[in-house]
Design a protein around this motif. Structure first.
Motif, PDB file in Angstrom:
ATOM      1  N   ALA A  10       0.839  -1.208   0.000  1.00 31.99           N
ATOM      2  CA  ALA A  10       0.000   0.000   0.000  1.00 31.99           C
ATOM      3  C   ALA A  10       0.871   1.254   0.000  1.00 31.99           C
ATOM      4  CB  ALA A  10      -0.927  -0.004   1.212  1.00 31.99           C
ATOM      5  N   LEU A  11       1.943   1.240   0.788  1.00 31.95           N
ATOM      6  CA  LEU A  11       2.830   2.395   0.874  1.00 31.95           C
ATOM      7  C   LEU A  11       3.473   2.701  -0.472  1.00 31.95           C
ATOM      8  CD1 LEU A  11       4.267   4.582   2.520  1.00 31.95           C
ATOM      9  CD2 LEU A  11       5.945   2.844   3.209  1.00 31.95           C
ATOM     10  N   VAL A  12       3.949   1.695  -1.168  1.00 32.36           N
ATOM     11  CA  VAL A  12       4.587   1.948  -2.463  1.00 32.36           C
ATOM     12  C   VAL A  12       3.573   2.472  -3.474  1.00 32.36           C
ATOM     13  CG1 VAL A  12       4.478  -0.308  -3.665  1.00 32.36           C
ATOM     14  CG2 VAL A  12       6.484   1.127  -3.911  1.00 32.36           C
ATOM     15  N   SER A  17       1.936   7.310  -6.402  1.00 27.28           N
ATOM     16  CA  SER A  17       0.913   8.265  -6.815  1.00 27.28           C
ATOM     17  C   SER A  17       1.425   9.703  -6.737  1.00 27.28           C
ATOM     18  CB  SER A  17      -0.349   8.115  -5.959  1.00 27.28           C
ATOM     19  OG  SER A  17      -0.153   8.627  -4.658  1.00 27.28           O
ATOM     20  N   LEU A  18       2.552   9.911  -6.078  1.00 21.71           N
ATOM     21  CA  LEU A  18       3.098  11.262  -5.912  1.00 21.71           C
ATOM     22  C   LEU A  18       4.264  11.587  -6.845  1.00 21.71           C
ATOM     23  CD1 LEU A  18       3.198  11.409  -2.014  1.00 21.71           C
ATOM     24  CD2 LEU A  18       1.467  12.375  -3.527  1.00 21.71           C
ATOM     25  N   LEU A 107      -7.185   8.209  -0.603  1.00 27.96           N
ATOM     26  CA  LEU A 107      -6.555   6.895  -0.726  1.00 27.96           C
ATOM     27  C   LEU A 107      -5.048   7.003  -0.533  1.00 27.96           C
ATOM     28  CD1 LEU A 107      -6.603   3.869  -1.385  1.00 27.96           C
ATOM     29  CD2 LEU A 107      -6.475   4.491  -3.808  1.00 27.96           C
ATOM     30  N   ALA A 108      -4.409   7.934  -1.250  1.00 26.19           N
ATOM     31  CA  ALA A 108      -2.964   8.117  -1.131  1.00 26.19           C
ATOM     32  C   ALA A 108      -2.578   8.525   0.286  1.00 26.19           C
ATOM     33  CB  ALA A 108      -2.469   9.152  -2.136  1.00 26.19           C
ATOM     34  N   LEU A 109      -3.366   9.389   0.885  1.00 29.84           N
ATOM     35  CA  LEU A 109      -3.098   9.819   2.257  1.00 29.84           C
ATOM     36  C   LEU A 109      -3.095   8.618   3.205  1.00 29.84           C
ATOM     37  CD1 LEU A 109      -2.553  12.325   3.971  1.00 29.84           C
ATOM     38  CD2 LEU A 109      -5.007  12.495   4.353  1.00 29.84           C
ATOM     39  N   GLY A 110      -4.083   7.766   3.064  1.00 30.63           N
ATOM     40  CA  GLY A 110      -4.144   6.569   3.902  1.00 30.63           C
ATOM     41  C   GLY A 110      -2.967   5.642   3.669  1.00 30.63           C
TER      42      GLY A 110
END
Length: 126
Positions: A10-12, A17-18, A107-110
């Motif tokens: 999830a982290l990757v 996404s950034l 989603l990206a924040l989570g």
């Protein structure tokens, strides 16, 4: 920091996404550094995940999707979940919320929560 393999995947995704977003140099550097570290850590997991899929799949298509027969599903889920819950110790660089710019998807924040830190204002004495 200790994270599960599932959290690393999830982290990757959150970090990826950034990568096209305009960010301060320090944030961009931290993001790229973290992507390299997490990706290297996930290489072993990817190999094990592929072995689990090959063990239980009746068919693996060119796109990587697989058919797991109903009679293998419970054992497949057990082994797959065991891999995803495995914890690894990993050194990552934290990123301040303020470095991510004005917009980011929920989603990206989570997905980034394990490495995000709150901005702390210094005490100002008058």
């Amino acid at each position: 920091m200790e994270l599960s393999i599932e959290k690393l995947y999830a982290l990757v995704e959150g970090l990826n996404s950034l990568v096209e977003k305009e960010l301060p140099i320090s944030a961009a550097f931290s993001i790229q550094k973290n992507i390299s570290i997490v990706t290297a850590e996930l290489e072993t997991s990817d190999k094990l995940r592929d072995k689990i899929i090959q063990k239980f799949a009746s068919e693996i298509r060119e796109d990587g999707s697989a058919d797991i027969p109903h009679e293998n599903l419970e054992e497949f889920r057990k082994e797959y979940d065991e891999l995803m819950q495995h914890k690894v110790e990993i050194e990552l660089t934290s990123i301040k919320h303020s470095q991510l710019g004005e917009t980011i998807t929920p989603l990206a924040l989570g997905q980034l929560m394990p490495i995000l830190v709150e901005d702390v204002e210094e005490d100002k004495h008058v």
